[in-house]
Design an enzyme around this catalytic site. Structure first.
Site, PDB file in Angstrom:
ATOM      1  NE  ARG A   1      -1.013   7.313   4.469  1.00  0.00           N
ATOM      2  CZ  ARG A   1      -1.412   6.451   5.407  1.00  0.00           C
ATOM      3  NH1 ARG A   1      -1.410   6.809   6.690  1.00  0.00           N
ATOM      4  NH2 ARG A   1      -1.821   5.250   5.065  1.00  0.00           N
TER       5      ARG A   1
ATOM      6  CB  CYS B   1      -7.968   5.163   8.180  1.00  0.00           C
ATOM      7  SG  CYS B   1      -8.098   3.514   8.916  1.00  0.00           S
TER       8      CYS B   1
END
Length: 276
Positions: free
Chosen positions: A177, A235
């Site tokens: 990611r 995050c």
């Protein structure tokens, strides 16, 4: 609490302490279905700390947005939490959502809280008492919030940090990611990472579902941050960034903050710079 984590043995030994409050902070892992678990069990006398529906700002366009200090104080009081409570928080996944709750209380100026190392799986493995969840009624607590703004960062501050060589942004998402080689769980959000950020998947804080030792965690942070810069943890939506914050606290690092909007906000705002 003199440490940010406690063992299941410690909790078992102190389970009858008068001011002990045990919180279950379980939420589904991102990308999994939110299904009701009819077989769910909890540690005895657990209170459910509802991150998603009670302790996040439901009017925000981004998930898990922190409440105002006033609203957090009100909801903590409803949960029966007092100024002299000793809080242990855990979740069903070992160490996943519980650090978010630990960080929330730290943000609100409350320090007598620790994460149960290994969470419910470690408690169950030790064959300590468990029970089915129960409905509880609580005497309203007298918890007082004392907001600590240095522990949280917002998007404009993070944007400034991307151009500051004395600050490092550490991203708890997976490397795929981070580099944009695997899709975001939320399809409308761009892939990639912020300038001036490094990949530090939250699993680097853990070993077999528990937090690594102080020395192991110090080594992890020294490797990504040899200049000992101030740290901002990010995050997907503010949950696993708090695992990095907990790891930093165990490693005796104090110069850190959590980016509350995290990648959900950053990747949604097309005017913000990204790197792939």
């Amino acid at each position: 609490m003199d440490k940010p984590i406690v063992s299941v043995d410690w909790l078992h030994q102190n389970i009858d302490a008068e001011n002990l409050v045990i919180l279950d902070a379980t939420i589904p892992k991102v990308g999994t279905k939110n299904e009701t678990n009819i077989n769910k069990e909890v540690i005895s006398n657990t209170r459910f700390f509802d991150i998603k529906n009670t302790f996040s700002d439901k009017e925000s366009q981004y998930p898990n947005t922190i409440l105002s200090a006033e609203k957090f104080q009100e909801e903590a009081q409803k949960l029966g939490i007092n100024k002299d409570s000793c809080i242990v928080v855990y979740d069903d996944l070992g160490v996943y959502a519980a650090p978010r709750v630990w960080w929330m209380f730290k943000l609100m100026g409350f320090n007598n809280i620790a994460v149960l190392n290994g969470g419910f799986p470690a408690w169950e493995k030790a064959n300590f008492n468990i029970e089915k969840p129960k409905e509880h009624s609580f005497t309203r607590g007298n918890f007082i919030a004392d907001y600590q703004p240095e522990k949280i960062k917002f998007t404009e501050q993070v944007l400034s940090a991307t151009k500051n060589n004395t600050i490092l942004i550490a991203d708890a998402r997976s490397k795929g990611r981070f580099y944009g080689t695997e899709p975001e769980p939320r399809k409308e959000i761009r892939g990639g990472h912020m300038p001036n950020s490094v990949s530090l998947p939250y699993g680097e804080m853990l070993s077999n579902g528990r937090l690594k030792s102080t020395e192991e965690l110090k080594k992890v942070f020294e490797e990504i941050n040899p200049k000992n810069n101030s740290l901002i943890f990010s995050c997907g939506s503010g949950i696993t960034a708090c695992i990095l914050a907990l790891g930093a606290e165990i490693a005796t690092i104090k110069n850190y903050a959590v980016y509350d909007g995290s990648w959900t906000e950053w990747g949604s705002r097309t005017e913000l710079p990204i790197i792939k």
